[in-house]
Design a protein around this motif. Structure first.
Motif, PDB file in Angstrom:
ATOM      1  N   GLY A 109       0.774  -1.346   0.173  1.00 21.07           N
ATOM      2  CA  GLY A 109       0.167   0.060  -0.077  1.00 21.07           C
ATOM      3  C   GLY A 109       0.909   1.175  -0.052  1.00 21.07           C
ATOM      4  O   GLY A 109       1.751   1.347  -1.013  1.00 21.07           O
ATOM      5  N   THR A 140      -3.244  10.712   2.805  1.00 20.94           N
ATOM      6  CA  THR A 140      -3.087   9.332   2.445  1.00 20.94           C
ATOM      7  C   THR A 140      -3.251   8.328   3.790  1.00 20.94           C
ATOM      8  O   THR A 140      -3.791   7.323   3.634  1.00 20.94           O
ATOM      9  N   PRO A 153     -11.842   1.584   2.525  1.00 21.95           N
ATOM     10  CA  PRO A 153     -11.838   2.357   4.013  1.00 21.95           C
ATOM     11  C   PRO A 153     -12.895   3.246   4.181  1.00 21.95           C
ATOM     12  O   PRO A 153     -13.203   3.454   5.203  1.00 21.95           O
ATOM     13  N   ASP A 155      -0.809  -3.900   3.005  1.00 21.40           N
ATOM     14  CA  ASP A 155      -1.433  -2.595   2.742  1.00 21.40           C
ATOM     15  C   ASP A 155      -2.077  -2.044   3.984  1.00 21.40           C
ATOM     16  O   ASP A 155      -2.563  -0.925   3.789  1.00 21.40           O
ATOM     17  N   GLY A 156      -1.958  -2.521   5.205  1.00 20.12           N
ATOM     18  CA  GLY A 156      -2.701  -1.906   6.349  1.00 20.12           C
ATOM     19  C   GLY A 156      -4.161  -1.940   6.258  1.00 20.12           C
ATOM     20  O   GLY A 156      -4.836  -1.317   6.744  1.00 20.12           O
ATOM     21  N   ILE A 158       1.368   4.785   7.758  1.00 25.78           N
ATOM     22  CA  ILE A 158       2.015   4.180   6.486  1.00 25.78           C
ATOM     23  C   ILE A 158       3.169   2.803   6.893  1.00 25.78           C
ATOM     24  O   ILE A 158       3.513   2.914   8.092  1.00 25.78           O
ATOM     25  N   GLY A 159       3.182   2.256   5.920  1.00 22.60           N
ATOM     26  CA  GLY A 159       3.988   0.871   6.239  1.00 22.60           C
ATOM     27  C   GLY A 159       5.353   1.215   6.063  1.00 22.60           C
ATOM     28  O   GLY A 159       6.172   2.095   5.514  1.00 22.60           O
ATOM     29  N   MET A 204      -5.645  -1.140   3.112  1.00 24.93           N
ATOM     30  CA  MET A 204      -6.169   0.009   2.120  1.00 24.93           C
ATOM     31  C   MET A 204      -6.988  -0.696   1.183  1.00 24.93           C
ATOM     32  O   MET A 204      -7.867   0.018   0.627  1.00 24.93           O
ATOM     33  N   VAL A 228      -5.796   4.473   4.856  1.00 22.69           N
ATOM     34  CA  VAL A 228      -5.185   3.277   5.578  1.00 22.69           C
ATOM     35  C   VAL A 228      -5.993   2.807   6.749  1.00 22.69           C
ATOM     36  O   VAL A 228      -5.833   3.590   7.774  1.00 22.69           O
TER      37      VAL A 228
END
Ligand code: NAD
Length: 261
Positions: free
Chosen positions: A189, A209, A254, A247-248, A218-219, A250, A213
């Protein structure tokens, strides 16, 4: 850690920085030999080699533009010269350029497709030929993206290339499954790498962004390298043709997260 990876050799395209560098480092920690490919950033590739060696592996930096098939052949030859074999080929090199589709030049479109899709095919083909010639098992891991399935305005070429990576992964996996060759993809992601550095330096862009998520962050490159290492290992010996999303959440729509919709 995956014991069966120790002593194996992997080519990682585009590993002078970002996710490729993290994958190379992880392979180093697994005790592997790594061919760290770069296009122009020789110093970055040297840094990757140092990091792989510090982590416990061996590495060689090799220049090659993956969008040129003759360079992919040269990359393969250099890998053979350095380590005498190849067990795993990671097609990581990728580029993105944001331009509204009505203004995008065909040259820009072709450049993105040449690196992200044709380069990935050329690398896969060379690795598969190597495995078949030696009647040996082998692994290919392709870097896809959440944009394998999420449309991305201004990045039509990128999204189309990554959708192509998904289908190419499945097709090659099916074509060579009975020869012991596994082909899978990892789809990140939003990750903390140089490709996103400018965007994430802007707090408003970063916040917009992160809102996409579900896990709310952010990853890390290491989230991706762990998935690549697992797919490369024998622990994933019955896994082929998949795209593993890192991608957490994504890709889980969401907008519906809190019961909306
Ligand atoms: P990055 O820009 O930080 O690094 C990309 C690497 O590819 C660099 O080392 C670059 O030199 C190399 N490269 C570019 N063109 C090349 C070419 N023609 N030949 C050889 N090497 C070339 O990007 P990253 O974030 O590390 O992305 C790595 C892969 O992961 C890409 O395929 C990208 O599409 C994918 N991806 C990244 C993210 C993210 O958030 N970072 C998300 C989804 C997918």
């Amino acid at each position: 850690m995956f014991d069966d990876l120790r002593g194996k050799t992997a080519v990682v395209t585009g590993s002078s920085k970002g996710l490729g560098a993290a994958i190379a480092r992880r392979f180093g920690a697994e005790g592997m030999n790594v061919v760290a490919n770069y296009r122009t950033d020789e110093e970055g590739a040297r840094e990757t080699v140092r990091a792989v060696e510090e982590a416990g592996g061996a590495a060689a930096a090799v220049q090659a533009d993956v969008s040129k098939p003759e360079c992919v052949d040269a990359l393969y030859d250099a890998a053979m010269f350095s380590f005498g074999g190849i067990d795993i080929w990671v097609n990581n090199a990728g580029i993105e350029v944001g331009t509204p589709s009505d203004q995008k030049s065909i040259e820009e479109w072709k450049k993105v497709i040449d690196v992200n899709l044709t380069g990935l095919f050329a690398g896969s083909q060379r690795a598969i030929q190597h495995f078949l010639e030696r009647d040996m098992p082998g692994v290919i891991v392709n870097l896809s993206s959440v944009h394998e399935i999420i449309p991305w305005p201004h990045f039509a070429d990128y999204a189309a290339s990554k959708a192509g990576v998904g289908m190419l992964t499945k097709t090659l996996a099916l074509e060579y499954a009975d020869r012991g060759i596994r082909v899978n993809a990892v789809a990140p992601g939003a990750m903390n790498t140089p490709i996103n550095a400018k965007k994430f330096a802007d707090p408003a862009a970063l916040e917009s962004t992160v809102k996409l998520v579900p896990m709310g962050r952010i990853g890390d490159p290491e989230d991706v390298s762990a998935a690549v290492a697992w797919l490369a290992s024998e622990q994933a010996k019955y896994v082929t043709g998949v795209t593993l999303y890192v991608d957490g959440g994504m890709t889980l729509y969401p907008g519906f997260q809190h019961g909306d919709g």
